[in-house]
Design an enzyme around this catalytic site. Sequence first.
Site, PDB file in Angstrom:
ATOM      1  N   LYS A 103       0.853  -1.191   0.000  1.00 53.41           N
ATOM      2  CA  LYS A 103       0.000   0.000   0.000  1.00 53.41           C
ATOM      3  C   LYS A 103       0.880   1.229   0.000  1.00 53.41           C
ATOM      4  O   LYS A 103       2.027   1.181   0.465  1.00 53.41           O
ATOM      5  CB  LYS A 103      -0.896   0.017   1.244  1.00 53.41           C
ATOM      6  CG  LYS A 103      -2.153   0.854   1.072  1.00 53.41           C
ATOM      7  CD  LYS A 103      -3.233   0.116   0.316  1.00 53.41           C
ATOM      8  CE  LYS A 103      -4.460   0.951   0.093  1.00 53.41           C
ATOM      9  NZ  LYS A 103      -5.609   0.142  -0.357  1.00 53.41           N
TER      10      LYS A 103
HETATM   11  P1  NAD Z   1     -13.087   7.811  -2.975  1.00 52.01           P
HETATM   12  O1  NAD Z   1     -12.095   8.856  -2.699  1.00 52.01           O
HETATM   13  O2  NAD Z   1     -13.522   7.574  -4.372  1.00 52.01           O
HETATM   14  O3  NAD Z   1     -14.418   8.089  -2.095  1.00 52.01           O
HETATM   15  C1  NAD Z   1     -14.430   8.271  -0.707  1.00 52.01           C
HETATM   16  C2  NAD Z   1     -15.810   8.808  -0.338  1.00 52.01           C
HETATM   17  O4  NAD Z   1     -15.941   8.859   1.084  1.00 52.01           O
HETATM   18  C3  NAD Z   1     -16.093  10.216  -0.848  1.00 52.01           C
HETATM   19  O5  NAD Z   1     -17.428  10.277  -1.326  1.00 52.01           O
HETATM   20  C4  NAD Z   1     -15.991  11.081   0.419  1.00 52.01           C
HETATM   21  O6  NAD Z   1     -16.804  12.242   0.345  1.00 52.01           O
HETATM   22  C5  NAD Z   1     -16.529  10.099   1.423  1.00 52.01           C
HETATM   23  N1  NAD Z   1     -16.217  10.409   2.809  1.00 52.01           N
HETATM   24  C6  NAD Z   1     -15.028  10.774   3.364  1.00 52.01           C
HETATM   25  N2  NAD Z   1     -15.197  10.983   4.685  1.00 52.01           N
HETATM   26  C7  NAD Z   1     -16.504  10.744   4.954  1.00 52.01           C
HETATM   27  C8  NAD Z   1     -17.309  10.796   6.120  1.00 52.01           C
HETATM   28  N3  NAD Z   1     -16.774  11.132   7.298  1.00 52.01           N
HETATM   29  N4  NAD Z   1     -18.630  10.486   6.019  1.00 52.01           N
HETATM   30  C9  NAD Z   1     -19.173  10.144   4.843  1.00 52.01           C
HETATM   31  N5  NAD Z   1     -18.468  10.073   3.711  1.00 52.01           N
HETATM   32  C10 NAD Z   1     -17.157  10.369   3.757  1.00 52.01           C
HETATM   33  O7  NAD Z   1     -12.513   6.470  -2.308  1.00 52.01           O
HETATM   34  P2  NAD Z   1     -12.900   4.968  -2.656  1.00 52.01           P
HETATM   35  O8  NAD Z   1     -11.946   4.456  -3.657  1.00 52.01           O
HETATM   36  O9  NAD Z   1     -14.370   4.871  -2.884  1.00 52.01           O
HETATM   37  O10 NAD Z   1     -12.508   4.250  -1.279  1.00 52.01           O
HETATM   38  C11 NAD Z   1     -13.407   4.190  -0.160  1.00 52.01           C
HETATM   39  C12 NAD Z   1     -12.946   3.090   0.778  1.00 52.01           C
HETATM   40  O11 NAD Z   1     -12.902   1.846   0.066  1.00 52.01           O
HETATM   41  C13 NAD Z   1     -11.536   3.264   1.360  1.00 52.01           C
HETATM   42  O12 NAD Z   1     -11.516   2.666   2.639  1.00 52.01           O
HETATM   43  C14 NAD Z   1     -10.673   2.439   0.410  1.00 52.01           C
HETATM   44  O13 NAD Z   1      -9.463   2.016   1.009  1.00 52.01           O
HETATM   45  C15 NAD Z   1     -11.603   1.288   0.166  1.00 52.01           C
HETATM   46  N6  NAD Z   1     -11.311   0.517  -1.058  1.00 52.01           N
HETATM   47  C16 NAD Z   1     -11.302   1.100  -2.288  1.00 52.01           C
HETATM   48  C17 NAD Z   1     -11.075   0.323  -3.412  1.00 52.01           C
HETATM   49  C18 NAD Z   1     -11.130   0.882  -4.793  1.00 52.01           C
HETATM   50  O14 NAD Z   1     -11.018   0.087  -5.754  1.00 52.01           O
HETATM   51  N7  NAD Z   1     -11.330   2.160  -4.987  1.00 52.01           N
HETATM   52  C19 NAD Z   1     -10.807  -1.040  -3.260  1.00 52.01           C
HETATM   53  C20 NAD Z   1     -10.836  -1.609  -1.989  1.00 52.01           C
HETATM   54  C21 NAD Z   1     -11.093  -0.813  -0.886  1.00 52.01           C
END
Ligand code: NAD
Length: 414
Positions: A103
């Site tokens: 990561k």
């Molecule tokens: P992203 O940046 O696309 O979206 C994150 C979202 O969370 C945004 O809409 C933001 O406004 C919102 N957010 C932040 N703080 C918040 C709060 N306090 N309350 C409500 N909403 C809040 O990120 P993502 O890629 O969607 O990732 C989200 C989670 O999923 C993370 O934990 C990431 O590690 C995990 N993840 C992502 C992927 C991927 O393929 N993108 C894969 C596995 C895990």
Amino acid sequence: MEELYQSALRKFRKAAVIMNLDPNVQKILEHPKRQLIVEFPVMMDDNSVEIFTGYRVQHNVTLGPAKGGVRYHPNVNLDEVKTLAFWMSFKCAVMGLPYGGGKGGIRLDPKKYSQKEIERISRRYFSEISVIVGPDRDIPAPDVNTNSDTMSWYMDTYSMNVGYSVLEVVTGKPIGLGGSEGRTEATGRGVAKVTELAIQKRKRKVSDVKIAIEGFGNVGQYSALILSKEKDAKIVALSDSKGGIYNSSGFNIEDVINYKKTHGTLSGYPNSEAINDVELKTLDVDVFIPAALENSITDETAKKMKAQIIVEGANGPITDTADELLRGKDILVVPDILANAGGVTVSYFEWVQDLQSFFWKKEQVNATLEEMIEKSFNEIWDIKEQYSTDMRTAAYILATQRIAFGIKKRGIYP
Ligand code: NAD
């Protein structure tokens, strides 16, 4: 302090005790293999120089190269990156992928920089971590606040340094530049699939349940879209970092996505009621999907939660003690290392396609992903029944069995 890493270790140790894990293997798995911290200067648009701190951690690479995303966020720190890398080792093993866990991250608030500045920061960061990444060594991908543009810059930077195009050095690239069909929505597709399977385990129909989702980025949006459009589920509540919205009859997700694109927020969405963070988490719904950041569900919220199923779209969204409280309430928690493994699984497909220069159709990507997720879900469910434990511990047992096999067969060098 290593709060997050220690909390991740506690969950792993629970599985280690139940499965009677060899203490030597446990020792190895409790320590990340490599932790790189880079401090680097970048020229800003106004010709001033700013210094940024970036990280890349490789937790365990017994079964193959490290794999994991890169996060841009003001709270990024070594403890967080190390923990996320740790989770990636187990996530890849849960899915039976030939990878270890990695990561990365840069500590910055991306909203404060222009697109050109973000590009220069991204390129310099990737150049700095190139000493340990590479298509056979460590293959980064998008995470919070990074996307296919970031991956194109990473791929170009690496390629410029070696002198030829290396598509397979990162995944999550655009289609047309070595990206895979279905990658953008893959994590959401995996979340939707395990949500469906969990609902079936609770003897309910997907079309009969109400779902609330926290976070409306890549994972939240596609989970909502696929659950509502393909699985006929009703999504009654959504939120982003600026607030939440509720409509008891369910949202048209495509319309909400368009609204968010235009307005940059969910707030003010027509025919919806504004709700705050606690209200969202304690709504009278059947399924809650946290898809934002770590430690979102604390003891306080866990005590008041009414959802019977929680699907961890985000990594580590439930604190240790809240996890115990939810178990006490017989809430079925589908753990992150399975629930959001769709992204890394299609990243694996992308890497395989790049290496072979032969690209799959979207139907093949989606069908293979859903098949693999269902297989891992069922394997975890069987272990859960066998050891009378929860799904998280069962997922750690499955993953640890696979990594431990590799460690034992390879032996300890020299
Ligand atoms: P992203 O940046 O696309 O979206 C994150 C979202 O969370 C945004 O809409 C933001 O406004 C919102 N957010 C932040 N703080 C918040 C709060 N306090 N309350 C409500 N909403 C809040 O990120 P993502 O890629 O969607 O990732 C989200 C989670 O999923 C993370 O934990 C990431 O590690 C995990 N993840 C992502 C992927 C991927 O393929 N993108 C894969 C596995 C895990």
